[in-house]
Design a protein around this motif. Structure first.
Motif, PDB file in Angstrom:
ATOM      1  N   ALA A 611       0.630  -1.000   0.149  1.00  0.00           N
ATOM      2  CA  ALA A 611      -0.406  -0.126   0.380  1.00  0.00           C
ATOM      3  C   ALA A 611       1.008   1.343  -0.062  1.00  0.00           C
ATOM      4  N   VAL A 612       0.478   2.304  -1.297  1.00  0.00           N
ATOM      5  CA  VAL A 612       1.601   3.623  -0.968  1.00  0.00           C
ATOM      6  C   VAL A 612       0.553   4.043  -0.486  1.00  0.00           C
ATOM      7  N   LEU A 613       1.374   4.456   0.889  1.00  0.00           N
ATOM      8  CA  LEU A 613       1.228   5.509   2.058  1.00  0.00           C
ATOM      9  C   LEU A 613       0.992   7.156   1.783  1.00  0.00           C
ATOM     10  N   GLY A 614       1.993   7.760   0.584  1.00  0.00           N
ATOM     11  CA  GLY A 614       2.291   8.993   0.539  1.00  0.00           C
ATOM     12  C   GLY A 614       3.075   9.144  -0.666  1.00  0.00           C
ATOM     13  N   ASP A 615       3.563  10.034  -1.090  1.00  0.00           N
ATOM     14  CA  ASP A 615       4.278  10.590  -2.222  1.00  0.00           C
ATOM     15  C   ASP A 615       6.006   9.929  -1.924  1.00  0.00           C
ATOM     16  N   ASN A 616       6.207   9.467  -0.975  1.00  0.00           N
ATOM     17  CA  ASN A 616       7.766   9.489  -0.136  1.00  0.00           C
ATOM     18  C   ASN A 616       7.307   7.819   0.752  1.00  0.00           C
ATOM     19  N   SER A 617       6.164   7.345   1.143  1.00  0.00           N
ATOM     20  CA  SER A 617       6.626   6.054   1.368  1.00  0.00           C
ATOM     21  C   SER A 617       5.198   5.020   0.940  1.00  0.00           C
ATOM     22  N   PHE A 618       5.794   4.003   1.480  1.00  0.00           N
ATOM     23  CA  PHE A 618       4.717   2.570   1.145  1.00  0.00           C
ATOM     24  C   PHE A 618       5.029   1.775   2.056  1.00  0.00           C
ATOM     25  N   VAL A 619       4.380   0.934   2.304  1.00  0.00           N
ATOM     26  CA  VAL A 619       4.159  -0.397   3.096  1.00  0.00           C
ATOM     27  C   VAL A 619       3.881  -1.815   2.253  1.00  0.00           C
ATOM     28  N   VAL A 620       4.973  -3.134   2.408  1.00  0.00           N
ATOM     29  CA  VAL A 620       4.513  -4.238   1.909  1.00  0.00           C
ATOM     30  C   VAL A 620       4.400  -5.152   3.409  1.00  0.00           C
ATOM     31  N   SER A 621       3.475  -6.074   2.194  1.00  0.00           N
ATOM     32  CA  SER A 621       3.439  -6.682   3.704  1.00  0.00           C
ATOM     33  C   SER A 621       3.838  -8.384   3.505  1.00  0.00           C
ATOM     34  N   GLU A 622       4.489  -8.775   4.490  1.00  0.00           N
ATOM     35  CA  GLU A 622       5.231  -9.956   4.222  1.00  0.00           C
ATOM     36  C   GLU A 622       4.525 -11.729   3.704  1.00  0.00           C
ATOM     37  N   ALA A 623       4.045 -11.807   3.021  1.00  0.00           N
ATOM     38  CA  ALA A 623       3.442 -13.869   3.139  1.00  0.00           C
ATOM     39  C   ALA A 623       3.820 -14.497   4.036  1.00  0.00           C
ATOM     40  N   GLY A 624       3.228 -15.150   5.010  1.00  0.00           N
ATOM     41  CA  GLY A 624       3.271 -15.821   5.595  1.00  0.00           C
ATOM     42  C   GLY A 624       3.717 -15.757   6.689  1.00  0.00           C
ATOM     43  N   THR A 625       4.224 -14.719   7.218  1.00  0.00           N
ATOM     44  CA  THR A 625       4.416 -14.243   8.300  1.00  0.00           C
ATOM     45  C   THR A 625       3.996 -12.932   8.931  1.00  0.00           C
ATOM     46  N   GLY A 626       2.976 -12.011   8.274  1.00  0.00           N
ATOM     47  CA  GLY A 626       2.300 -11.879   8.162  1.00  0.00           C
ATOM     48  C   GLY A 626       2.689  -9.954   8.552  1.00  0.00           C
ATOM     49  N   SER A 627       4.244  -9.820   8.989  1.00  0.00           N
ATOM     50  CA  SER A 627       4.962  -8.660   8.805  1.00  0.00           C
ATOM     51  C   SER A 627       5.058  -7.633   7.985  1.00  0.00           C
ATOM     52  N   ILE A 628       4.236  -6.343   8.369  1.00  0.00           N
ATOM     53  CA  ILE A 628       4.716  -5.561   7.785  1.00  0.00           C
ATOM     54  C   ILE A 628       5.606  -4.029   7.955  1.00  0.00           C
ATOM     55  N   VAL A 641       6.360  -2.493  11.172  1.00  0.00           N
ATOM     56  CA  VAL A 641       5.140  -1.653  12.017  1.00  0.00           C
ATOM     57  C   VAL A 641       4.705  -2.887  13.013  1.00  0.00           C
ATOM     58  N   ARG A 642       4.314  -2.419  13.572  1.00  0.00           N
ATOM     59  CA  ARG A 642       4.528  -2.914  14.922  1.00  0.00           C
ATOM     60  C   ARG A 642       2.610  -3.642  14.732  1.00  0.00           C
ATOM     61  N   HIS A 643       2.112  -4.622  15.211  1.00  0.00           N
ATOM     62  CA  HIS A 643       0.547  -5.079  15.219  1.00  0.00           C
ATOM     63  C   HIS A 643       0.522  -4.953  17.173  1.00  0.00           C
ATOM     64  N   ALA A 644      -1.028  -4.081  16.770  1.00  0.00           N
ATOM     65  CA  ALA A 644      -2.004  -3.929  17.830  1.00  0.00           C
ATOM     66  C   ALA A 644      -2.383  -5.719  18.880  1.00  0.00           C
ATOM     67  N   SER A 645      -1.825  -6.555  18.464  1.00  0.00           N
ATOM     68  CA  SER A 645      -2.356  -7.820  18.875  1.00  0.00           C
ATOM     69  C   SER A 645      -1.962  -8.548  17.720  1.00  0.00           C
ATOM     70  N   ALA A 646      -2.092  -9.498  18.161  1.00  0.00           N
ATOM     71  CA  ALA A 646      -2.171 -11.037  17.892  1.00  0.00           C
ATOM     72  C   ALA A 646      -2.911 -11.353  16.379  1.00  0.00           C
ATOM     73  N   SER A 647      -4.436 -10.758  16.394  1.00  0.00           N
ATOM     74  CA  SER A 647      -5.340 -10.945  15.787  1.00  0.00           C
ATOM     75  C   SER A 647      -4.953 -11.085  14.154  1.00  0.00           C
ATOM     76  N   CYS A 648      -4.154 -10.308  13.614  1.00  0.00           N
ATOM     77  CA  CYS A 648      -4.129 -10.099  12.107  1.00  0.00           C
ATOM     78  C   CYS A 648      -3.538 -11.511  11.649  1.00  0.00           C
ATOM     79  N   GLY A 649      -4.203 -11.868  10.636  1.00  0.00           N
ATOM     80  CA  GLY A 649      -3.690 -12.828   9.775  1.00  0.00           C
ATOM     81  C   GLY A 649      -2.271 -12.912   9.349  1.00  0.00           C
ATOM     82  N   ALA A 650      -1.815 -14.448   8.547  1.00  0.00           N
ATOM     83  CA  ALA A 650      -0.305 -14.762   8.753  1.00  0.00           C
ATOM     84  C   ALA A 650      -0.417 -14.030   6.759  1.00  0.00           C
ATOM     85  N   GLN A 651      -1.825 -12.739   6.296  1.00  0.00           N
ATOM     86  CA  GLN A 651      -1.202 -12.223   5.461  1.00  0.00           C
ATOM     87  C   GLN A 651      -1.988 -11.398   4.878  1.00  0.00           C
ATOM     88  N   VAL A 652      -1.594 -10.126   5.585  1.00  0.00           N
ATOM     89  CA  VAL A 652      -2.361  -9.121   6.016  1.00  0.00           C
ATOM     90  C   VAL A 652      -3.101  -8.232   5.088  1.00  0.00           C
TER      91      VAL A 652
END
Length: 799
Positions: A611-628, A641-652
């Motif tokens: 996801a593109v957040l603006g003109d100078n930054s973006f985030v990616v999601s790692e498959a399997g671990t759900g890391s952002i 990017v930290r997760h607020a809880s462990a409820s997020c799945g392996a593919q965010v």
């Protein structure tokens, strides 16, 4: 409205999904569906008359009352008034003195359009005969006036109905000589002589009597007025008994039907609606009618008879276009024509299965799609629930006799009229068990959302859809017009094609191997950029260039590009080891690839979305671990990017996701997930709890929304203060191999537009609260590949 909401008739929601197509919206008291463009002409254009018969004992009661009720429809297709309004009572017709009751009634508009010709049969006491009564209701004034017309001849009174055609009133009739033989005739009203007269000869007709009990009602079931001053007459036997009457030479002709004795021809019930065919195709039009709440269509075919050289009509078996509502046992309805392809249907609950002190009516206006369309169906403009307050609801026998429209000359100005509104969603605690079981969810966790009152907002976009198929990446374009999908039932236009040249027969190459070229669509310039994974070039071409050949380069670069995206005004590419490069217009510039000290970038990373957040930054999601992971182009640094809880799945994040006013929206199974991106005191980011925006509508009973095939984009976030409009696309994997010719290359592409209702948070973000269905459409793309994937979509301003 508490009484209405408790009505058992409307409580079931799953019956709409089981018995109607996804394009037929569920309605209930206080819950209208309106899909009419803003600014449409809402001035009254038509009045519609409902003829309704009530009696204590069927057909033999002196307390029989025939009521004429009315409602109005605007030129836009909007049904005037409010949900649960009672239909106006225009007048009543009581049993003729000396008769034992009213048996039935039919009606037709006079040729001048200013009066209603009403036929009613009044039963003679102690006899098996009826006294026909013909009346004229003048509609030129608000206070309608009734007058008597000359009586029909006694031997033509059975199975008779009025028809307006060729500038005259006609009365086709039929009487049975014995089982298997009937006689048809036609009466014409001579206005100058003020009498009915026989038109042409009677027509003896032998018919097969098998399956006649399949259809109830009169032997003369219905009629339709066709071009060339022809009346199509439909009789009750199920083997296809249709005849035409030529008003010019007063002759009868048998309509040709299928010779297959197993083919069932559904009799036309009441007045059929003729719709002219497409001028640019060999299309003679079709006749539409409503039976058992289903809209049927008979496509007309004319041929030259070799024996008598006359032009004759052939009817193929009927097609089911759609169902206007799911209530088959509780009542029935009729269809009428308003103009062009615009129709109106009225269903009335003649069987009272609820405790309400009135009868229920469901009224819908819609446009029917052309008979040449690949996918038949109707497009609802307005659907609403109304009341029918009969004179004595205690009378147990009710019959919906007819529905007749006429142009409204005495309507109120629009300023004096009220328009319908919608109520909130159904409370899940009131959902029936059958609905919960059908939806396969637990009661209390599912909100069955309904379309908003007026979803057709003024949003006009070109929706570019990037698809991947064998050896190709293709860009197609669909149209969003006034908030609705304007490309429904059409082939999508191909704008770009990235054709890959391989020396292999691997049909699954695009799916399972990193492609040697990446196609990136720019939502800012509408240009397509082609990026080589060898990191040696970038090619841009505009909308006018339709295709290009890009040969493969083997082997690829040591660290090939695995993802390419547009960030601000720059094209950014990611390698398999999360190396970041951007193109400065002449060459690729590799970023320093810095990372937070607690983030180790070792080896290859499999990414599931971004996801593109603006003109100078973006985030990616790692498959399997759900890391952002977030990358900042200014500092050239990766951070977690930290997760607020462990409820997020392996593919965010699933594919291209969209960041809108503080929340990241991504596709998920059956709907959309939204994550708040929260700023932390240490300048870091945290991903909030996911908000599930579940779709309450399915593509069909067996096909749902599959995250692997879905993609989305934000179409607008400013035109509606408390809503964000999204376009969601899903393609079907396989083509329709059972279709003939070139249609076997067609792949379905489903597009739905939705409104995500939002509320402002204390951080001035727009938190999503619920989702509303705006429109759903099925388009087509043609491709020889067996499998096609819809990967990304971009909504840009219409050119």
């Amino acid at each position: 409205m508490e009484e209405a909401s408790a009505c058992t008739l409307y409580r079931c929601v799953c019956c709409w999904r089981r018995l109607c197509s996804p394009r037929i919206p569920r309605v209930a008291p206080g819950r209208d569906y309106v899909c009419i463009p803003a600014g449409a002409d809402d001035s009254p254009a038509w009045s519609l008359l409902v003829g309704f018969l009530s009696a204590s004992i069927p057909m033999i009661s002196e307390d029989s009352v025939l009521g004429l009720h009315r409602f109005r429809v605007a030129r836009s297709g909007r049904i005037l008034g409010r949900s649960e309004d009672a239909l106006d009572t225009l007048c009543t017709v009581e049993t003729t003195k000396g008769c034992s009751g009213i048996a039935s009634a039919t009606a037709a508009l006079t040729p001048d359009g200013r009066s209603l010709c009403l036929f009613s049969e009044h039963l003679d006491p102690g006899k098996n005969s009826a006294t026909p009564r013909a009346q004229q209701l003048r509609l030129a004034h608000e206070a309608a006036t009734m007058s008597e017309l000359p009586r029909l001849p006694q031997d033509t009174c059975t199975h008779c109905r009025p028809v307006s055609a060729a500038g005259h009133l006609w009365a086709p009739y039929v009487y049975l000589e014995y089982v298997g033989k009937c006689v048809l005739g036609m009466q014409r009203f001579r206005k100058d002589a003020d009498r009915w007269e026989q038109a042409g000869d009677t027509f003896p007709f032998h018919y097969k009597s098998q399956m006649t009990k399949l259809w109830n009602g009169d032997f003369l079931q219905g009629c339709a007025v066709l071009p060339d001053d022809t009346i199509l007459v439909s009789l009750r036997p199920a083997q296809g008994v249709f005849l035409t009457f030529n008003c010019s030479d007063c002759t009868w002709t048998v309509v040709t039907t299928s010779e297959n004795t197993q083919t069932v021809y559904v009799p036309i019930l009441g007045p059929g609606v003729y719709i002219q065919g497409d001028d640019d195709t060999d299309d003679d039009g079709a006749v539409y009618f409503l039976r058992d709440n289903r809209v049927y269509a008979y496509k007309l075919r004319y041929y030259q008879d070799q024996e008598d050289q006359r032009r004759k009509l052939k009817l193929e078996p009927p097609t089911i276009v759609d169902s206007v509502c799911p209530f088959y046992d509780e009542g029935y309805g009729f269809l009428t024509h308003l103009g062009g392809r615009l129709m109106c249907s009225v269903w009335i609950s003649v069987e009272r299965h609820c405790s309400c002190d009135h009868l229920h009516a469901i009224i819908s206006t819609f446009r029917v799609r052309p008979t040449s369309a690949r996918q038949k169906g109707i497009d609802i403009l307005h659907s609403t629930c109304r009341r029918l307050d009969v004179l004595s609801v205690g009378l147990p026998t009710h019959e919906f006799c007819f529905l007749q429209e006429y142009e409204d000359q005495n309507a109120m100005p629009p300023a004096m009229l009220e328009y319908p509104t919608s109520s909130p969603v159904i409370e899940s605690s009131k959902m029936l068990d059958c609905c919960s079981n059908f939806l396969s969810v637990k009661p209390g966790h599912y909100e069955f959302e309904e379309p908003p009152e007026d979803p057709a907002v003024q949003i006009n976009k070109d929706l570019y859809i990037i698809c991947e198929a064998q050896f190709q990446t293709i860009v197609y374009v669909a149209k969003i017009e006034n908030g609705r999908v304007g490309s429904h039932d059409k082939l999508l236009t191909q704008k770009h094609a990235l054709v890959l040249s391989y020396n292999t027969d691997d049909h699954y190459l695009v799916r399972y191997r990193s492609p040697p070229w990446h196609l990136v669509f720019s939502s800012r310039s509408s240009n397509a950029y082609v990026v080589s994974n060898t990191q040696d070039g970038i090619d841009a071409y505009g909308p006018t260039e339709e295709s290009k050949l890009f040969p493969c380069t083997e082997p690829p670069a040591p660290d090939p590009f695995s993802m390419v995206l547009e960030v601000g005004n720059r094209i950014v590419a990611l390698s398999e080891t999360l190396g970041v490069s951007y193109h400065d217009g002449s060459k690729w510039v590799r970023c320093r690839h810095l990372a937070d000290e607690y983030l180790a970038l070792n080896g290859k990373v499999d990414l599931s979305g971004y996801a593109v957040l603006g003109d100078n930054s973006f985030v990616v999601s790692e498959a399997g671990t759900g890391s952002i992971l977030m990358f900042d182009l200014r500092s050239e640094r990766w951070s977690i990017v930290r997760h607020a809880s462990a409820s997020c799945g392996a593919q965010v994040l699933n594919g291209r996701s969209v960041f809108v006013d503080g929340f990241i929206y991504t596709c998920t199974m059956g709907g959309i997930l939204a994550y708040e991106l929260v700023d932390q005191q240490d300048d870091g980011k945290e991903l909030g709890e996911p908000v599930l925006l579940q779709f309450s509508w399915q593509l069909s009973e067996r096909r749902g929304w599959d995250a692997e095939r879905m993609c989305l984009d934000c179409a607008d976030k400013d035109k509606i203060p408390d809503a964000i409009v999204f376009c969601v696309v899903q393609g079907e994997y396989g083509c329709s191999k059972n279709l003939p010719g070139s249609l076997s290359r067609s792949h379905d592409v489903h597009i739905t537009t939705v409104q995500v209702k939002t509320e402002r948070t204390h951080r001035r973000k727009r938190r999503p609260e619920r989702i509303d269905h705006v429109d759903i459409s099925t388009c087509f793309i043609e491709h020889d590949a067996a499998l096609v994937w819809t990967k990304r979509c971009f909504a840009v301003e219409s050119s």
